[in-house]
Design a protein around this motif. Structure first.
Motif, PDB file in Angstrom:
ATOM      1  N   UNK A  55      59.942  10.508   9.051  1.00 50.36           N
ATOM      2  CA  UNK A  55      58.747   9.681   8.949  1.00 50.36           C
ATOM      3  C   UNK A  55      58.403   9.543   7.472  1.00 50.36           C
ATOM      4  N   UNK A  56      58.215   8.319   7.053  1.00 49.52           N
ATOM      5  CA  UNK A  56      57.961   8.027   5.650  1.00 49.52           C
ATOM      6  C   UNK A  56      56.486   7.689   5.440  1.00 49.52           C
ATOM      7  N   UNK A  57      55.938   8.278   4.401  1.00 45.44           N
ATOM      8  CA  UNK A  57      54.538   8.110   4.057  1.00 45.44           C
ATOM      9  C   UNK A  57      54.407   7.711   2.589  1.00 45.44           C
ATOM     10  N   UNK A  58      53.280   7.142   2.256  1.00 47.20           N
ATOM     11  CA  UNK A  58      52.985   6.881   0.847  1.00 47.20           C
ATOM     12  C   UNK A  58      51.657   7.543   0.499  1.00 47.20           C
ATOM     13  N   UNK A  59      51.438   7.743  -0.785  1.00 47.54           N
ATOM     14  CA  UNK A  59      50.162   8.271  -1.255  1.00 47.54           C
ATOM     15  C   UNK A  59      50.086   8.098  -2.752  1.00 47.54           C
ATOM     16  N   UNK A  60      48.892   8.125  -3.276  1.00 50.46           N
ATOM     17  CA  UNK A  60      48.710   8.194  -4.711  1.00 50.46           C
ATOM     18  C   UNK A  60      48.796   9.638  -5.152  1.00 50.46           C
ATOM     19  N   UNK A  61      49.138   9.871  -6.414  1.00 48.56           N
ATOM     20  CA  UNK A  61      49.239  11.231  -6.902  1.00 48.56           C
ATOM     21  C   UNK A  61      48.817  11.300  -8.351  1.00 48.56           C
ATOM     22  N   UNK A  62      48.269  12.436  -8.715  1.00 47.95           N
ATOM     23  CA  UNK A  62      47.848  12.619 -10.097  1.00 47.95           C
ATOM     24  C   UNK A  62      48.995  13.204 -10.917  1.00 47.95           C
ATOM     25  N   UNK A  63      48.708  13.520 -12.177  1.00 50.88           N
ATOM     26  CA  UNK A  63      49.766  13.972 -13.075  1.00 50.88           C
ATOM     27  C   UNK A  63      50.374  15.299 -12.648  1.00 50.88           C
ATOM     28  N   UNK A  64      49.616  16.068 -11.870  1.00 50.59           N
ATOM     29  CA  UNK A  64      50.158  17.352 -11.408  1.00 50.59           C
ATOM     30  C   UNK A  64      50.864  17.233 -10.059  1.00 50.59           C
TER      31      UNK A  64
END
Length: 118
Positions: free
Chosen positions: A92-101
Motif C-alpha cells: 500500500x502506497x501513501x504520501x505525506x509531507x515531511x520536515x528536514x528531520x
C-alpha cells in the motif's frame, strides 16, 4: 487537518508500469518535502521516494532507476511513476509531507494498493 488522497494503484504484471497520484487538501508549494511511502505485507512503512521544495529527489535503493517522483504545486499533487515493477513492490502506497528531520506532517490517507504479480 490536511487530507491526503492517493490513487492509481492496481494489479499489474511484473515488468509493468503504474503512475500513482496524491492530492493534498492544501498547498504543498511551501512544504519542505513530499514523500511516497510503502507498506509491504508484514513490514513497516518505508520511504521510497522524496522530493524537496527545491526539486532535489532521493530514492530507496530498491527503487532507484525505476521510480520517479514529481510534483505539480498548482494542483497540490505529487506523482510516482513506477516502471519495471517487481513483485517486491507490492504494498500500500501513501504520501505525506515531511520536515528536514523526516518527520511527517499529517495524518495518513487511505493509501492505494499496488499488487505486482510474477
Amino acid at each position: 487537518q490536511v487530507q491526503l488522497v492517493e490513487s492509481g494503484g492496481a494489479l499489474v504484471q511484473a515488468g509493468g508500469s503504474l503512475r500513482l497520484s496524491c492530492v493534498a487538501s492544501r498547498s504543498i508549494s511551501s512544504i519542505n518535502a513530499m514523500g511516497w511511502y510503502r507498506r509491504a505485507p508484514g513490514k513497516q512503512r518505508e520511504l521510497v521516494a522524496v522530493m524537496r521544495s527545491d526539486e532535489y529527489t532521493n530514492y530507496a535503493d530498491s527503487v532507484k532507476g525505476r521510480f520517479t517522483i514529481s510534483r505539480d504545486n498548482a494542483k497540490n499533487t505529487i506523482y510516482l511513476q513506477m516502471n519495471s515493477l517487481k513483485p517486491e513492490d507490492t504494498g500500500v502506497y501513501y504520501c505525506n509531507g515531511r520536515d528536514m528531520r523526516g518527520t511527517t506532517y499529517w495524518s495518513w490517507g487511505q493509501g492505494t494498493q499496488v499488487t505486482v504479480s510474477s
